[in-house]
Design a protein around this motif. Structure first.
Motif, short mmCIF file in Angstrom:
data_model
loop_
_atom_site.label_atom_id
_atom_site.label_comp_id
_atom_site.label_asym_id
_atom_site.label_seq_id
_atom_site.Cartn_x
_atom_site.Cartn_y
_atom_site.Cartn_z
N VAL A 30 -5.82 -5.64 -7.19
CA VAL A 30 -5.07 -4.40 -7.42
C VAL A 30 -6.06 -3.24 -7.35
CG1 VAL A 30 -3.55 -3.16 -8.99
CG2 VAL A 30 -3.48 -5.66 -8.90
N TYR A 31 -5.67 -2.15 -6.69
CA TYR A 31 -6.58 -1.01 -6.54
C TYR A 31 -5.81 0.31 -6.61
CZ TYR A 31 -4.76 -1.14 -1.76
OH TYR A 31 -3.92 -1.16 -0.67
N PHE A 43 -2.38 3.68 -3.76
CA PHE A 43 -2.23 2.63 -4.77
C PHE A 43 -1.74 1.38 -4.03
CE2 PHE A 43 0.98 1.02 -8.12
CZ PHE A 43 0.07 0.11 -8.67
N GLY A 44 -2.28 0.20 -4.39
CA GLY A 44 -1.83 -1.00 -3.68
C GLY A 44 -2.35 -2.29 -4.27
N LEU A 45 -1.96 -3.39 -3.64
CA LEU A 45 -2.42 -4.73 -4.05
C LEU A 45 -2.26 -5.68 -2.88
CD1 LEU A 45 0.35 -6.58 -4.42
CD2 LEU A 45 0.51 -5.39 -6.58
N PHE A 46 -2.94 -6.81 -2.95
CA PHE A 46 -2.74 -7.88 -1.96
C PHE A 46 -3.11 -9.22 -2.59
CE2 PHE A 46 -6.91 -5.97 -1.15
CZ PHE A 46 -7.76 -7.06 -1.22
N GLY A 47 -2.44 -10.27 -2.17
CA GLY A 47 -2.66 -11.59 -2.71
C GLY A 47 -3.94 -12.22 -2.19
N HIS A 94 0.88 -1.17 0.00
CA HIS A 94 0.00 0.00 0.00
C HIS A 94 0.92 1.22 0.00
CE1 HIS A 94 -3.76 2.19 0.80
NE2 HIS A 94 -3.02 2.98 1.56
N VAL A 95 0.87 2.02 -1.08
CA VAL A 95 1.76 3.18 -1.19
C VAL A 95 0.92 4.44 -1.25
CG1 VAL A 95 3.67 1.94 -2.25
CG2 VAL A 95 1.88 2.84 -3.71
N ALA A 123 2.03 3.85 4.37
CA ALA A 123 2.54 2.97 3.31
C ALA A 123 3.32 1.80 3.91
CB ALA A 123 3.45 3.76 2.37
N PHE A 124 3.31 0.65 3.18
CA PHE A 124 4.09 -0.52 3.59
C PHE A 124 4.28 -1.43 2.38
CE2 PHE A 124 -0.24 -2.01 3.97
CZ PHE A 124 -0.18 -3.30 3.48
N LEU A 125 5.29 -2.29 2.48
CA LEU A 125 5.56 -3.31 1.47
C LEU A 125 5.79 -4.63 2.19
CD1 LEU A 125 8.18 -1.37 -0.73
CD2 LEU A 125 5.75 -1.70 -1.25
#
Length: 236
Positions: free
Chosen positions: A143-144, A231-235, A97-98, A121-123
């Motif tokens: 993805v969003y 902007f971000g994504l997750f599995g 999440h950035v 934010a985190f990775l």
């Protein structure tokens, strides 16, 4: 025999007091017996009440002890479950999440640049490079992207509305994975326009894929807070 002699003397017996119990009338004896029975009955009732109280206390003490034992068993079970969970080394799925968007280039072809580690934010098992999120594990991802938009000097009333394009792209092909296209400054008669754009969908991504965000009209983006543009994504 002298007919005028003295008459024989009378013999009287005097009983000493205390040698024999006094004789009470029957009704007095009955009352005494009834009084003794009543006292015995009252004493028996008090004894029964005392026994009932002791039995009640023993019952509640046993219930309290039973509840304490059940609580201790529950605590031990939860502790064991937590230890088992820790031993399994369960980790969250790859996610990122950035926020903290920086518009260094107003060109519509240049990807938006983000802050990947500070603030919200985190990775996690996802990389970041030059505005792109880099997939480190193949799989299905959600993805969003959200952009908060506004413009304070919209065109004149008679001018036709203008459209912006907000999309997420894959760097290997530079083709959009998803896009949103909509009009802005379409509130005729009002110079100030406010809006937003949100896009999100599931995609199969391969290890090494890089995805990024592009916006055709970067002057519309408002980035005063990390909670409105990201902007971000997750599995999955």
């Amino acid at each position: 025999m002298d007919r005028y002699g003295s008459p024989p003397m009378s013999v009287f017996t005097v009983e000493t007091p205390g040698h024999h119990p006094p004789h009470f009338p029957p009704h007095i004896r009955k009352r005494r017996v009834e009084g003794k029975m009543l006292i015995q009955l009252v004493l028996m009732m008090f004894a029964l009440l005392a026994l009932c109280g002791a039995a009640t206390q023993i019952y509640y003490l046993r219930r309290v002890q039973s509840n304490l034992d059940a609580t201790q068993d529950m605590i031990n079970t939860n502790s064991l479950a937590q230890k088992m969970t820790l031993k399994q080394d369960v980790r969250p799925t790859p996610s990122a999440h950035v926020t903290g968007l920086t518009i260094a280039d107003t060109s519509s072809t240049f990807p938006l640049q983000w802050e990947p580690t500070r603030g919200l934010a985190f990775l996690h098992d996802v990389g970041y490079s030059n505005g792109s999120l880099v997939c480190m594990k193949s799989g299905l991802y959600f993805v969003y992207s959200k952009l908060q938009l506004a413009l304070s000097n919209c065109p004149r009333v008679n001018d036709p509305p203008t459209f912006f394009t907000h999309g997420v792209y894959k760097r290997s092909t530079d083709k959009p994975l998803m896009e949103n296209k909509r009009a802005f400054c379409d509130t005729w008669g009002f110079p100030v326009w406010k809006g937003s754009s949100f896009i999100g969908a599931n995609f199969m991504l391969e290890k090494g894929d890089e995805i990024y965000v592009k916006m055709s009209h970067k002057n519309l983006i408002r980035v005063d807070r990390d909670t409105i543009t990201f902007f971000g994504l997750f599995g999955l």
